[in-house]
Scaffold this active site. Structure first.
Site, PDB file in Angstrom:
ATOM      1  N   ASP A  47      14.197  14.656  18.519  1.00 25.45           N
ATOM      2  CA  ASP A  47      13.083  14.545  19.090  1.00 25.45           C
ATOM      3  C   ASP A  47      11.830  13.530  19.623  1.00 25.45           C
ATOM      4  OD1 ASP A  47      13.755  17.360  18.375  1.00 25.45           O
ATOM      5  OD2 ASP A  47      13.154  17.159  16.256  1.00 25.45           O
ATOM      6  N   GLU A 223       8.857  24.495  24.615  1.00 29.93           N
ATOM      7  CA  GLU A 223       8.644  23.779  23.129  1.00 29.93           C
ATOM      8  C   GLU A 223       8.377  22.192  23.749  1.00 29.93           C
ATOM      9  OE1 GLU A 223      10.928  24.705  20.403  1.00 29.93           O
ATOM     10  OE2 GLU A 223      13.213  24.283  21.836  1.00 29.93           O
TER      11      GLU A 223
END
Length: 551
Positions: A47, A223
């Site tokens: 991420d 997302e």
């Protein structure tokens, strides 16, 4: 749970740790002078988010239940990176005591606001009742402030500073109650953000993407949103498809930060989902990206992806990759992000590759040596759910790990120092000075994917004898694979060697000749497809006063 450590009369001191990568892909793809390797951060560094101030780039990653949390890296050229610490490095910022390994810190976003010369890091802390949060600093090299909770639900927040000085938060959330159309249906919301109060402004929230690029196709898990502005247009970039084999990155365009956002016709702009499953040197699961503009107007994108081993296991976890991005047209496109990814990337002009030298983070088949005798632990050593200082003591002979009265299977702080597994094939060795006083004491190595999936390889005692033991824990169920009675007159060397899915645990009583315990064992439990969750495997220097391995 109250935690206590027990200070043994005889030290449990670890020293002379060596980690060595041995991946075939690097041996077969030697670098030319104008090339560097991607991933730039190998092992569990998922991420990624990136920002720039002047010629300084800063990059952060998810850290889940690791402590300290949110590793932060600095670079002046996007190739050579230095870890400057962690964003969340104090117990007041992290409340992870009861978190599972794949809980804790999710998807941090780092952004620089030129209007107040301040860096912001927003993230979701799924622990301690915190939820979405923000911390700030004027200088990422000098530490970050205390946590400010943000008043909204959902995950994956990111902050955007418009060129008129206004600020916004975008994030993933559930659709309004009663409107969910299918499993995995999510939305992207935006809020106005009050820079004085560091809080979203109540009542300003708006759904700007419902479902994904095309809701009639039932896209899942939109997302990881990021907002950008270019040529007076607003661009919303998101991950779509779930963080597995269908993962991708998609882009939308609007005239206002609050939309309406129209998906690009050429989505996705990054994915690896269309290619043969048996392709050579496979990179997979690419997505969850962030873009940065260089000082000369070029763009690069960082993103996560995995490199499965020969049995499609992902023991190294989600890693940080980088690619140049072509934004000469309306939309950004990751260069070579829609073809099977290569190991090497062309260097930016005028840059020299110094990875692994002069203090820069290594990549490729590197070696990491740490005698563990320094006054300060290297930033690569992390703990689980609590501060390292709670159980470590630096000595002239190495690091002493005082054992907690819980073991590594507990959802609690663990008395272990962890180093990420950064290669499919590697060798890790450590010297241990330890003579247990009872069967409750154990010290050694753990290959740890979570509290429910791990190997423990260590020294303990039964009655008057010392034993070396190997235990496998799968989905919370533990089995003793092998144990041997040993004589302990001086330090014991412990070693784990992995070749893809095959792991071997060896020991030496004379620091020369190694003996195997338990034969070859499968690394399956160290991969998310077996263990679940979102993390990669860790190698732990581990001590406990709650040993429960059966001899």
């Amino acid at each position: 749970m109250a935690l206590f450590f027990f200070e043994s009369l005889h030290a449990q001191v670890f020293s002379d740790f060596t980690y060595k990568g041995n991946d075939k892909i690097y041996a077969e793809n030697r670098l030319e002078e104008d090339e560097f390797y991607s991933p730039i951060l190998q092992g569990c560094y998922p991420d990624p988010s990136i920002t720039r101030k002047g010629n300084d780039y800063y990059l952060v990653n998810s850290s889940f239940a690791m402590f300290p949390g949110v590793p932060i890296f600095h670079s002046n050229d996007l190739v050579n990176w230095t870890q400057i610490g962690h964003v969340l490095d104090r117990p007041s910022q992290l409340k992870l005591e009861n978190a599972g390994f794949s809980e804790g810190i999710y998807a941090p976003d780092i952004q620089y606001n030129r209007f107040n010369d301040t860096f912001y890091m927003v993230t979701t802390q799924i622990a301690g009742g915190i939820g979405n949060m923000v911390v700030k600093t004027k200088d990422p090299k000098k530490g970050w402030g205390e946590v400010q909770k943000l008043n909204f639900d959902g995950i994956d927040p990111s902050i955007f500073f418009d060129d008129n000085g206004k600020a916004y938060i975008v994030h993933n959330d559930a659709p309004p109650k009663g409107t969910e159309q299918y499993s995995g249906h999510r939305v992207i919301k935006i809020w106005d953000y009050d820079l004085e109060k560091d809080q979203v402004i109540a009542g300003t929230d708006k759904i700007i993407v419902n479902g994904g690029v095309d809701i009639t196709q039932k896209p899942i898990w939109i997302e990881g949103p990021h907002l950008y502005k270019k040529n007076e247009k607003y661009f919303l970039m998101c991950a779509e498809g779930g963080t597995g084999g269908n993962h991708s990155e998609v882009i939308f365009i609007a005239d206002s930060p609050k939309g309406p956002f129209i998906p690009a016709g050429n989505n996705p702009i990054l994915t690896q989902r269309y290619f043969p499953k048996d392709r050579k040197d496979k990179v997979d699961w690419a997505g969850h990206a962030d873009l940065v503009e260089t000082s000369d107007g070029n763009y690069y994108g960082v993103f996560l992806a995995v490199r499965p081993n020969e049995k499609n296991r992902v023991n190294t976890g989600r890693e940080t990759f980088i690619l140049p991005v072509d934004w000469s047209g309306t939309y950004p496109v990751f260069q070579n992000g829609l073809v099977p990814m290569k190991t090497k990337v062309k260097m930016p002009k005028g840059i020299k590759n110094q990875t692994g030298q002069n203090g820069f983070f290594p990549n490729g088949n590197f070696m990491f040596n740490d005698d563990l005798k320094s006054v300060k632990l290297d930033d690569r050593w992390i703990a689980m759910r609590g501060a390292r200082e709670k159980f470590t003591v630096q000595t002239k002979n190495g690091v002493k790990i005082n054992p907690f009265n819980v073991n590594s299977k507990a959802k609690a702080p663990v008395s272990a120092l962890f180093h990420r597994q950064q290669h499919a094939s590697f060798e890790a060795t450590v010297s241990l000075d330890f003579k247990p006083k009872s069967e409750k004491e154990l010290a050694g190595i753990t290959c740890y994917q979570s509290e429910n999936s791990q190997y423990v390889f260590g020294v303990t005692k039964k009655e008057k004898d010392f034993y070396i033991v190997l235990e496998r824990t799968e989905k919370g169920n533990s089995t003793t694979i092998s144990s041997e009675k040993i004589s302990l007159s001086k330090n014991i060397k412990l070693q784990v060697i992995a070749e893809g899915d095959d792991y071997q645990f060896n020991y030496s009583l004379d620091e020369k000749k190694y003996k195997n315990l338990g034969g070859k064992v499968s690394g399956d439990i160290l991969s998310t497809d077996v263990a679940g969750g979102f993390t990669g495997s860790l190698i732990g220097l581990y001590s406990t006063f709650a040993n429960d391995i059966k001899l």
